[in-house]
Motif scaffolding. Structure first.
Motif, short mmCIF file in Angstrom:
data_model
loop_
_atom_site.label_atom_id
_atom_site.label_comp_id
_atom_site.label_asym_id
_atom_site.label_seq_id
_atom_site.Cartn_x
_atom_site.Cartn_y
_atom_site.Cartn_z
N VAL A 67 0.84 -1.21 0.00
CA VAL A 67 0.00 0.00 0.00
C VAL A 67 0.87 1.25 0.00
O VAL A 67 0.55 2.25 -0.67
N HIS A 68 1.98 1.23 0.74
CA HIS A 68 2.91 2.37 0.73
C HIS A 68 3.37 2.67 -0.69
O HIS A 68 3.41 3.84 -1.11
N ILE A 69 3.72 1.64 -1.42
CA ILE A 69 4.22 1.82 -2.79
C ILE A 69 3.16 2.46 -3.67
O ILE A 69 3.43 3.39 -4.44
N LEU A 70 1.93 1.97 -3.58
CA LEU A 70 0.84 2.53 -4.38
C LEU A 70 0.57 3.99 -4.01
O LEU A 70 0.32 4.82 -4.89
N LEU A 71 0.60 4.30 -2.72
CA LEU A 71 0.37 5.67 -2.28
C LEU A 71 1.45 6.61 -2.79
O LEU A 71 1.15 7.70 -3.29
N PHE A 72 2.70 6.20 -2.68
CA PHE A 72 3.80 7.07 -3.09
C PHE A 72 3.91 7.17 -4.61
O PHE A 72 4.54 8.11 -5.11
N TYR A 73 3.33 6.24 -5.31
CA TYR A 73 3.42 6.29 -6.78
C TYR A 73 2.22 7.00 -7.41
O TYR A 73 2.39 7.82 -8.31
N PHE A 74 1.02 6.71 -6.90
CA PHE A 74 -0.18 7.24 -7.54
C PHE A 74 -0.76 8.47 -6.85
O PHE A 74 -1.34 9.34 -7.51
N ILE A 75 -0.63 8.58 -5.53
CA ILE A 75 -1.36 9.61 -4.79
C ILE A 75 -0.48 10.79 -4.39
O ILE A 75 -0.77 11.94 -4.73
N ILE A 76 0.60 10.51 -3.66
CA ILE A 76 1.38 11.59 -3.06
C ILE A 76 2.02 12.53 -4.08
O ILE A 76 1.97 13.75 -3.91
N PRO A 77 2.62 12.04 -5.20
CA PRO A 77 3.16 12.99 -6.19
C PRO A 77 2.10 13.94 -6.74
O PRO A 77 2.37 15.13 -6.95
N MET A 79 -0.63 14.92 -5.13
CA MET A 79 -0.98 15.85 -4.06
C MET A 79 0.06 16.97 -3.94
O MET A 79 -0.29 18.12 -3.68
N LEU A 80 1.33 16.61 -4.14
CA LEU A 80 2.40 17.60 -4.01
C LEU A 80 2.69 18.34 -5.31
O LEU A 80 3.48 19.29 -5.33
N GLY A 81 2.10 17.87 -6.41
CA GLY A 81 2.33 18.51 -7.70
C GLY A 81 3.72 18.28 -8.26
O GLY A 81 4.28 19.17 -8.91
#
Length: 202
Positions: A67-77, A79-81
């Protein structure tokens, strides 16, 4: 044997990516764990920071690395632009996840150093910084070294999860060979052997 020799160059190329991802994520994990473990130990004077670090460590351990990998790949970038490669996102995600475990290891090791060591240091006139740096931390490292080694080994195997975001590491390289050659048994045996050899290095 000939088939194995034919596949090995591609698998070894994937292994180089695996080792690179493991090294970068391990460095990040150890940095997070070292400073976080110190600030979260019982000797820390910053109670608010300690609570934040312990909350982070709990969340990092509670959420699966997948789940960490999916969040950092699809969501967090998004959100941070920002735009990051799959490899970079994967390394950060694994380091972030492993950092929670490393914090717990370092914190437990520091807390398990006998309190009499502090008392002896104060009696001898050592400053708090000197006592912590030269007396407490070396003993804590001896207590933590086996657990840290185990966490680094586990992190190596966790790099196989990076295949889900397209990183061409060992497992992804093997999957590509299987899709072309339709020989999964031999490929998975070779991959298993490579992981065993890597684990022996620890």
């Amino acid at each position: 044997m000939n088939a194995a020799m034919l596949y090995m160059p591609l698998l070894l190329k994937g292994l180089l990516v695996t080792i690179s991802a493991w090294f970068l994520s391990s460095v990040l994990s150890l940095i997070i764990g070292f400073f976080g473990g110190i600030l979260a130990s019982r000797y820390s004077c910053y109670d608010f920071i300690k609570k934040i670090i312990l909350l982070y460590a709990f969340i990092a351990r509670a959420v699966p690395a997948y789940v960490h990998i999916l969040l950092f790949y699809f969501i967090i970038p998004d959100m941070l632009g920002i735009s990051l490669s799959a490899f970079t996102c994967g390394c950060i995600a694994l380091g972030f996840c492993s950092g929670g475990y490393t914090i717990s290891i370092i914190r437990a090791a520091i807390n398990n150093v006998a309190s009499g060591q502090w008392d002896a240091a104060y009696v001898l006139g050592y400053s708090r910084y000197y006592a912590f740096k030269n007396i407490i931390l070396p003993q804590a490292f001896l207590l933590a070294r086996i657990s840290l080694l185990g966490e680094c080994e586990q992190l190596l195997k966790s790099t196989s999860l990076l295949s889900i975001i397209g990183v061409m590491e060992l497992m992804r390289s093997g999957a590509n060979i299987i899709s072309r050659e339709l020989n999964p048994l031999l490929i998975y045996i070779l991959i298993a052997i490579i992981y065993v050899i890597c684990s022996l290095c620890f």
